[in-house]
Design an enzyme around this catalytic site. Sequence first.
Site, PDB file in Angstrom:
ATOM      1  N   ASP A   1       0.792   8.443  -0.212  1.00 12.01           N
ATOM      2  CA  ASP A   1       1.760   7.400  -0.500  1.00 12.01           C
ATOM      3  C   ASP A   1       3.156   8.013  -0.406  1.00 12.01           C
ATOM      4  O   ASP A   1       3.313   9.240  -0.478  1.00 12.01           O
ATOM      5  CB  ASP A   1       1.488   6.856  -1.904  1.00 12.01           C
ATOM      6  N   LEU A   2       4.180   7.181  -0.265  1.00 10.50           N
ATOM      7  CA  LEU A   2       5.554   7.683  -0.155  1.00 10.50           C
ATOM      8  C   LEU A   2       6.311   7.544  -1.478  1.00 10.50           C
ATOM      9  O   LEU A   2       6.582   8.534  -2.155  1.00 10.50           O
ATOM     10  CB  LEU A   2       6.280   6.941   0.972  1.00 10.50           C
TER      11      LEU A   2
END
Length: 223
Positions: free
Chosen positions: A6-7
């Site tokens: 995920d970012l």
Amino acid sequence: MIALFDLDGTLTDPKVGITRSIQYALERLHRPVLEADSLTWMIGPPLIDGFTRLLGGPEDAPEAVRLYRERYSEVGLFENEVYPGIPNLLDRLKGQGIRLLVATSKPHVYARRIVEHFGLLPSFAAVYGSELDNRNADKRDLIRHILDLEGFEPRDAIMIGDREHDAIGARANGLTPIGVTWGYGSREELLKAGVARLVDTPAALEAPIRELIGSTPLRAAGA
């Protein structure tokens, strides 16, 4: 061996840019402008869902997203910082032959600019995100899309993220999820969503990544 990251809340801390852009949208809609700390729950889930909840219904949510992006696309995406220890972790994992992918609900046109701006792009084989029309904003859809394009076996991959959506999307597609606690999801949220491990620092991520990749999806932590 594949690791999906995920970012927002996992690789980078986007609080300033996201909350200021939400406040901008609220101001333009002539809605009460809330304090930044009361808006962090919107970091991670699909933006349209967050605005629907924040505004009490779907009527103004599309316009809120448009206004948010009006600011975010020029200013907000760079009001952001990489979590300490992330670059070293990515270098070590890539050096061990693990294929690294970004998997974010954020539109990929923004995600790639962020990853490139902060010097993380060389670590990743690809950056995957949603479309501006909200396609693949749900992590279940996004990970299914990645599987279709990349062609790897789910059992050979893990999903690393800070919110329940990451774990739910992973398990729906047969990947093993790892939850990280330095982002915006609580330990309770992550455990309830079925993460196989909870990790408190980037330095502590390497061991469970190496342990879990290629294993049969495990029971959730605490189960």
